[in-house]
Every structure is written in structure tokens, then in C-alpha cells.
Design a protein around this motif. Structure first.
Motif, mmCIF file in Angstrom:
data_model
loop_
_atom_site.group_PDB
_atom_site.id
_atom_site.type_symbol
_atom_site.label_atom_id
_atom_site.label_comp_id
_atom_site.label_asym_id
_atom_site.label_seq_id
_atom_site.Cartn_x
_atom_site.Cartn_y
_atom_site.Cartn_z
ATOM 1 N N LEU A 531 15.283 -45.633 -3.618
ATOM 2 C CA LEU A 531 16.154 -44.473 -3.502
ATOM 3 C C LEU A 531 15.455 -43.196 -3.082
ATOM 4 O O LEU A 531 16.084 -42.300 -2.507
ATOM 5 C CB LEU A 531 16.879 -44.243 -4.829
ATOM 6 N N GLY A 532 14.177 -43.069 -3.353
ATOM 7 C CA GLY A 532 13.457 -41.851 -2.991
ATOM 8 C C GLY A 532 11.987 -42.005 -3.280
ATOM 9 O O GLY A 532 11.567 -42.941 -3.971
ATOM 10 N N ALA A 533 11.184 -41.103 -2.747
ATOM 11 C CA ALA A 533 9.741 -41.177 -2.926
ATOM 12 C C ALA A 533 9.384 -41.169 -4.406
ATOM 13 O O ALA A 533 9.725 -40.229 -5.122
ATOM 14 C CB ALA A 533 9.065 -40.006 -2.214
ATOM 15 N N GLY A 534 8.725 -42.225 -4.871
ATOM 16 C CA GLY A 534 8.309 -42.313 -6.264
ATOM 17 C C GLY A 534 9.310 -42.986 -7.178
ATOM 18 O O GLY A 534 9.173 -42.919 -8.406
ATOM 19 N N ALA A 535 10.314 -43.679 -6.602
ATOM 20 C CA ALA A 535 11.328 -44.307 -7.455
ATOM 21 C C ALA A 535 10.745 -45.406 -8.330
ATOM 22 O O ALA A 535 11.118 -45.538 -9.508
ATOM 23 C CB ALA A 535 12.463 -44.859 -6.592
ATOM 24 N N SER A 536 9.845 -46.223 -7.791
ATOM 25 C CA SER A 536 9.309 -47.331 -8.582
ATOM 26 C C SER A 536 8.367 -46.843 -9.684
ATOM 27 O O SER A 536 8.372 -47.370 -10.797
ATOM 28 C CB SER A 536 8.587 -48.336 -7.678
ATOM 29 N N ILE A 537 7.544 -45.839 -9.383
ATOM 30 C CA ILE A 537 6.647 -45.284 -10.408
ATOM 31 C C ILE A 537 7.467 -44.631 -11.512
ATOM 32 O O ILE A 537 7.187 -44.800 -12.710
ATOM 33 C CB ILE A 537 5.676 -44.269 -9.783
ATOM 34 N N ALA A 538 8.504 -43.888 -11.114
ATOM 35 C CA ALA A 538 9.362 -43.243 -12.112
ATOM 36 C C ALA A 538 10.029 -44.271 -13.007
ATOM 37 O O ALA A 538 10.069 -44.119 -14.235
ATOM 38 C CB ALA A 538 10.418 -42.386 -11.411
ATOM 39 N N TYR A 539 10.550 -45.322 -12.399
ATOM 40 C CA TYR A 539 11.228 -46.373 -13.162
ATOM 41 C C TYR A 539 10.293 -46.974 -14.202
ATOM 42 O O TYR A 539 10.665 -47.154 -15.372
ATOM 43 C CB TYR A 539 11.726 -47.442 -12.198
ATOM 44 N N SER A 540 9.063 -47.270 -13.800
ATOM 45 C CA SER A 540 8.095 -47.848 -14.723
ATOM 46 C C SER A 540 7.797 -46.906 -15.884
ATOM 47 O O SER A 540 7.786 -47.308 -17.055
ATOM 48 C CB SER A 540 6.800 -48.186 -13.972
ATOM 49 N N MET A 541 7.596 -45.638 -15.564
ATOM 50 C CA MET A 541 7.260 -44.662 -16.603
ATOM 51 C C MET A 541 8.431 -44.411 -17.545
ATOM 52 O O MET A 541 8.270 -44.367 -18.771
ATOM 53 C CB MET A 541 6.805 -43.359 -15.952
ATOM 54 N N VAL A 542 9.623 -44.246 -16.977
ATOM 55 C CA VAL A 542 10.790 -43.903 -17.803
ATOM 56 C C VAL A 542 11.123 -45.023 -18.776
ATOM 57 O O VAL A 542 11.340 -44.777 -19.977
ATOM 58 C CB VAL A 542 12.004 -43.574 -16.913
ATOM 59 N N PHE A 543 11.159 -46.269 -18.305
ATOM 60 C CA PHE A 543 11.512 -47.343 -19.216
ATOM 61 C C PHE A 543 10.342 -47.736 -20.134
ATOM 62 O O PHE A 543 10.564 -48.355 -21.180
ATOM 63 C CB PHE A 543 12.090 -48.532 -18.465
ATOM 64 N N GLY A 544 9.123 -47.362 -19.790
ATOM 65 C CA GLY A 544 8.034 -47.472 -20.755
ATOM 66 C C GLY A 544 8.254 -46.498 -21.897
ATOM 67 O O GLY A 544 8.087 -46.842 -23.082
ATOM 68 N N TYR A 545 8.660 -45.297 -21.540
ATOM 69 C CA TYR A 545 8.979 -44.253 -22.523
ATOM 70 C C TYR A 545 10.142 -44.683 -23.405
ATOM 71 O O TYR A 545 10.069 -44.611 -24.647
ATOM 72 C CB TYR A 545 9.317 -42.975 -21.760
ATOM 73 N N ILE A 546 11.213 -45.167 -22.775
ATOM 74 C CA ILE A 546 12.404 -45.588 -23.517
ATOM 75 C C ILE A 546 12.074 -46.746 -24.465
ATOM 76 O O ILE A 546 12.452 -46.740 -25.643
ATOM 77 C CB ILE A 546 13.524 -46.002 -22.544
ATOM 78 N N GLY A 547 11.385 -47.764 -23.930
ATOM 79 C CA GLY A 547 11.096 -48.946 -24.727
ATOM 80 C C GLY A 547 10.238 -48.646 -25.940
ATOM 81 O O GLY A 547 10.520 -49.134 -27.056
ATOM 82 N N ALA A 548 9.189 -47.858 -25.754
ATOM 83 C CA ALA A 548 8.300 -47.543 -26.878
ATOM 84 C C ALA A 548 9.024 -46.740 -27.946
ATOM 85 O O ALA A 548 8.845 -46.973 -29.151
ATOM 86 C CB ALA A 548 7.081 -46.785 -26.370
ATOM 87 N N ARG A 549 9.852 -45.788 -27.510
ATOM 88 C CA ARG A 549 10.604 -44.983 -28.483
ATOM 89 C C ARG A 549 11.606 -45.848 -29.247
ATOM 90 O O ARG A 549 11.793 -45.675 -30.461
ATOM 91 C CB ARG A 549 11.316 -43.833 -27.774
ATOM 92 N N HIS A 550 12.239 -46.790 -28.537
ATOM 93 C CA HIS A 550 13.175 -47.678 -29.227
ATOM 94 C C HIS A 550 12.433 -48.545 -30.249
ATOM 95 O O HIS A 550 12.908 -48.752 -31.373
ATOM 96 C CB HIS A 550 13.912 -48.557 -28.215
ATOM 97 N N ALA A 551 11.277 -49.046 -29.854
ATOM 98 C CA ALA A 551 10.485 -49.859 -30.774
ATOM 99 C C ALA A 551 10.106 -49.069 -32.025
ATOM 100 O O ALA A 551 10.077 -49.611 -33.136
ATOM 101 C CB ALA A 551 9.232 -50.373 -30.066
ATOM 102 N N MET A 552 9.861 -47.785 -31.833
ATOM 103 C CA MET A 552 9.473 -46.922 -32.950
ATOM 104 C C MET A 552 10.685 -46.364 -33.710
ATOM 105 O O MET A 552 10.538 -45.535 -34.594
ATOM 106 C CB MET A 552 8.609 -45.764 -32.439
#
Length: 556
Positions: A531-552
Motif C-alpha cells: 500500500l505504501g513505502a514501508g508497509a511491510s516493516i510497519a505491519y511487522s512492528m505494529v503486530f509485534g507491539y499488539i501481540g506482546a501487549r496482548h500477551a502481557m
């Protein structure tokens, strides 16, 4: 800690790219103990090798600079471009990516990670409903690697090392056009001055993905997050149906690592696993021979998750990045498709795609065309006027084409279009007719066949000094030139299916307790589009953030 565990943490990240590092930082911020595992000796994975750009709609930097956008416009953009692609990109996943993307950005800035906007770097489908011509991308400013101390040598070198300049990703658009506009010249001069000053003062200025990873590594080490290199994932530990840890081989020793809250898989895709590419690649390029992905991109964790019953999707897709042969070395020929005076054709001599569109779209079009006309590889054709306009390597010598390119057969040359076709093995009549048709409309800056030069994205990568249309111009001055274009990639983008919390799901849609995943290890939320420059890096970072917070226990 149970006697059988060698080490115990709350959250364990498999992979040290943006997703794994952000997950560990989020867990640490939530009061947990986190560990990052990296099987290679260098940290950063594909993130470090990338441009380090992060694409998030309605992000805080846009709001601060008064750039209009909203979460609803972001959702509209997802829907208009991606449509319905199944469980990888549900409305809930899209909404989580956008809303938590802004939360993650605020979190990172709050712990000292610096990001700046990429003004003018338009969305790749900027003319689609919800698209943003001003751009939704962010990137790190130059970062002095000396702040990392001994960790600096543990960070994967990135794209700037090959270029030899301290250049931000968004500046590269102008640096290559230093002789085409005053604005581009001033930006190129700024980059050169920055590079020279850094060398004179001994500063280790990092840019692009390396700068992003370096900042995340600095934040992690400052917060006591262990970063293990040479630590290869060997399997999940499962107890009573729950993932409770991982089996790791570090320095030849097998270790059992407990993950009390959860494991976050952020280990990338399987670009360098020929067996998996042959199994899932379908009719597209499957061996990975043209892949520029991180060497550690072998899919180990994906296979292990599938053994636990994880559902998968989009396994036949990759982040395609068509380019010339690596034998050319550092060059600007990969930008030719965006410039006036150049076109892409198949073996039949005919165009088949808007050359200036997203590289993923061009790659997919090459495979589609190859079924009927031979387009893997394709050919990029340009004329003498194109040669004279641009610098083709990192050099102030505009127009110079190295003799070795011709001697090695990498670049073909002929006095006429018809002769060039014969030299390249392209259909002579087809190429002649195509160039004639292209020239008829290109002289007016038009492309009625594929709409090249219409969108803001086409313009932002085009020649700022070319009149009528920055990305459309005729091929009418001999001699003519051509080189092969290969459908390379920077990683696969299919994998396990995860939900809006980052939890890995089974075929019936049930979460696998204790198991989270993000990035190229998963079926991406952006579906079959970039969708735009940096979409894959953003996706990886955002769902890493989401997943870890959910785990915690701190879900949004």
C-alpha cells in the motif's frame, strides 16, 4: 522457574527485526521480562536491510504537521485497493493496524526512537479512494551508531553501505536526479555534505533500516532486554495445548527457554527455502534465486507453527522487486521504469503494465504475462536521449554507461529499434509497433494503454526536470539500449494466519494459546498489495507491539 527450563522470560521474540524488537520493548514496558532470539550473528533481519520506512495512516507525525488524514480514510484505502482477501485482512485486523500503529508510534517516540515524515512519498495507489498523495510514511533520521558501543558491530549493515552515502530513503528520490532540478541538486548537496562531515568527524552515521534497528537495539539494551545472536529456533514447547516456551540451539548448546506469557514469531518468511517455495509458489518464481531477502529467511518457525495446527494463507505471494542483474553492481537502472524515455516489454515486444506502478504490481504483471508471451525476464528499453539525461552509477558523469556492461553482455545496444529487437531476441515487428505507438502518445505525456504518469505516486518517482510528464516520454533518438529485468523479491509475504491481537489461529479460527506472530511469518494484513513505502516493516512492528501487549494482558 521449573528445573527443566534453562531460562525463563515473560515474552520471547523469535527474530530480531522490527517486529521482534518492538515486541520485546512493548513487553518490557508492560513490566515483563523479554528475550530476543536471532539465529544469525547480526541483528536486524530484513528490517535492517530495508529502507527503514514505516507506513501508517493517520500517524502522529501527519497530525503534527497538519497533513489531512483519518483512520476512516485509511480503512477506505484498504478496502478500495485490497478488497476481500480472506482471514489475513479482516476489518478487525485492518482497524487494529491503523489505530495501534499510531499508538506504537507514540510509544516508540516516548522511549527515544526518532522518526521523521517522508513528505511527498505518495501512497502507491494514491489515486484510489482513501489514498494519500502527501504520503503516510515515516523514517529514521541519521543516527550515530557510536551510541551503541560494542552493539554497533552486531547490527546488520543496510542499503546505505552499498551506496556509500549517508542518505535517507526519501532523499534517494532526489539524489538520483541531482542534475535535473534545483531542488534535487540542493538535496544531493546536503547528502554529500553530511557524508563528508561524518567522515571528517568520525561519526558513524546510520540511515535507512540500519538506523531504525540501531535505535531499537539501543532502547532494548538500555532497558536490560537480552539480545541473543547465534541462537537458532529449534521448536516450540507445548504443554496441555499451550505454547509455553521454545527449544533453542545457542553456540552448539540446546536450551529450553520458558515464555510465561507468550512467544512472538517475528522470524520472517521463507524466501531462501527452495522446498517451501516450490511447494507453495504456484506458477510464480519459486526457487528464490533472485531474492534479496535476509539470508535467515528460511521459514523454520512457520513450519513449526503449521505442525501445531496453524492455518496459513497467501503462501504463493512475495514482495516482488523487479530489477536488473546483480552483476551490474550499484546502479540507477532499477529506476529506469519510472523515468521518461524507457518502457518494459515482454518477448513479444509489447508493454503489459504501467511501469511506474508499485514494484509488487510490476512483478506480478511479469508472471501473469509470462504465461502467454514470455516476460520472465522482461526487457527495459531506452533511447539515447535517456542515456544522456541521467547518471547511471554513483557518479557525477551524467550519461556514462560503463564499457564492462556491454562487454559482459548485460546491456545491449543497437542503432535502430528493429536491430535492438534482433540482438535481444525480442519480436522485431512487435517492438517496432510498440515503440511507434508509445511515442505517439508519450510526446503528449499520455499513456492511454496503462495510465502511466497519472497518479501522484508515478509522479513522485519520475524525473522532476522533464517537461509535460515526469514519468512519460518518447523513445525516438538512436542508438537504443536494453537490459533484462528479473522479478526479484525482498521476501515472501504469506504465512500463518493471525487475528487482530496477533494470536496465531488454527484452521477453524481458534487461537493457539501462547503463540503470536507478525511480519512475513504471517499472511499480511495488506493482502496481495503493497500500500505504501514501508508497509511491510510497519505491519511487522505494529503486530509485534499488539501481540506482546496482548500477551502481557494489555490489549488495546
Amino acid at each position: 522457574m521449573s528445573a527443566r527450563w534453562d531460562h525463563s522470560f515473560d515474552v520471547v521474540s523469535i527474530g530480531s527485526g522490527g517486529g521482534g524488537l518492538v515486541a520485546a520493548l512493548a513487553a518490557r514496558e508492560a513490566g515483563g521480562e523479554a528475550l530476543v532470539l536471532e539465529k544469525r550473528e547480526l541483528l536486524g533481519g530484513s528490517t535492517a536491510m530495508s529502507g527503514g520506512v514505516v507506513w501508517i495512516p493517520a500517524n502522529p507525525l501527519m497530525r503534527e504537521e497538519g497533513v489531512p488524514d483519518s483512520e476512516e480514510k485509511g480503512l477506505t484505502y484498504f478496502e478500495s485497493v485490497i478488497g476481500d482477501v480472506g482471514p489475513a485482512s479482516t476489518v478487525e485486523r485492518r482497524r487494529a493496524f491503523i489505530s495501534e500503529g499510531s499508538a506504537m508510534t507514540r510509544f516508540l517516540r516516548g522511549i527515544g526512537v526518532r522518526l521523521v515524515r517522508c513528505p511527498g512519498y505518495s501512497d502507491y495507489y494514491s489515486d484510489s479512494p482513501g489514498g494519500n498523495a502527501a504520503g503516510r510514511s515515516m523514517e529514521p533520521p541519521p543516527y550515530d551508531g557510536r551510541a551503541l558501543g560494542p552493539w554497533l558491530d552486531k547490527v546488520q549493515p543496510g542499503m546505505a553501505q552499498g551506496i556509500g552515502l549517508v542518505v535517507r530513503t526519501n532523499e534517494l528520490r532526489d539524489v538520483q536526479y541531482f542534475n535535473r532540478s534545483l531542488r534535487s541538486l540542493l538535496i544531493a548537496a546536503r547528502v554529500q555534505a553530511r557524508t563528508t562531515l561524518a567522515r571528517l568527524t568520525g561519526r558513524r552515521l546510520l540511515t535507512n533500516g540500519t538506523a531504525l534497528v540501531a535505535q531499537l537495539v539501543k532502547a532494548a539494551t538500555d532497558r536490560g532486554v537480552p539480545l541473543w545472536t547465534g541462537a537458532a529456533f529449534a521448536g516450540f514447547v507445548v504443554e496441555d495445548g499451550r505454547v509455553t516456551g521454545v527449544d533453542v540451539v545457542k553456540d552448539g548448546t540446546r536450551l529450553l527457554i520458558e515464555a510465561r506469557k507468550g512467544v512472538v514469531v517475528a522470524a520472517g518468511g521463507f524466501a531462501h527455502n527452495s522446498a517451501l517455495r516450490e511447494r507453495y509458489g504456484g506458477e510464480q518464481q519459486v526457487t528464490g534465486e533472485w531474492s534479496f531477502a535476509n539470508p535467515g529467511d528460511t521459514g523454520d518457525a512457520i513450519e513449526a507453527a503449521v505442525e501445531l495446527g496453524a492455518a496459513t494463507d497467501l503462501l504463493d505471494e512475495a514482495w516482488w522487486l523487479p530489477g536488473p542483474s546483480p552483476a551490474f553492481g550499484v546502479n540507477t537502472l532499477n529506476a529506469a521504469r519510472n523515468r521518461p524515455g524507457a518502457i518494459i516489454v515482454g518477448a513479444d515486444g509489447k508493454r503489459f503494465v504501467n511501469e511506474s506502478n508499485s514494484y509488487v504490481e510490476v512483478g506480478k504483471a511479469m508472471f501473469a504475462r509470462d504465461k502467454t508471451a514470455g516476460a520472465v525476464p522482461s526487457w527495459v528499453v531506452f533511447d539515447e536521449a535517456y542515456r544522456r539525461r541521467y547518471a547511471h552509477r554513483r557518479s557525477l558523469r551524467v550519461g556514462r554507461l560503463p564499457a564492462q556492461w556491454f562487454e559482459q553482455g548485460l546491456l545491449k545496444k543497437a542503432d535502430t529499434v528493429e536491430e535492438l529487437a534482433r540482438v535481444c531476441g525480442i519480436d522485431e515487428a512487435g517492438l517496432s509497433a510498440q515503440v511507434t505507438r508509445w511515442n505517439t502518445y508519450a510526446a503528449k505525456g499520455e499513456d492511454p494503454d496503462f495510465g502511466r504518469g497519472v497518479s501522484a505516486y508515478n509522479d513522485c518517482l519520475g524525473d522532476p526536470g522533464y517537461r509535460i510528464n515526469p514519468s512519460v516520454g518518447p523513445l525516438e533518438r538512436g542508438p537504443y539500449y536494453a537490459f533484462e529485468l528479473f522479478p526479484a523479491d525482498v521476501g515472501t509475504c504469506g504465512g500463518v494466519v493471525a487475528d487482530e491481537h496477533g494470536r496465531v489461529l488454527t484452521e477453524v479460527g481458534a487461537p493457539i494459546p501462547g503463540l503470536y506472530a507478525t511480519g512475513n511469518a504471517t499472511a499480511t494484513v495488506t493482502g496481495r498489495h503493497y500500500l505504501g513505502a514501508g508497509a511491510s516493516i510497519a505491519y511487522s512492528m505494529v503486530f509485534g507491539y499488539i501481540g506482546a501487549r496482548h500477551a502481557m494482558g494489555q490489549e488495546a
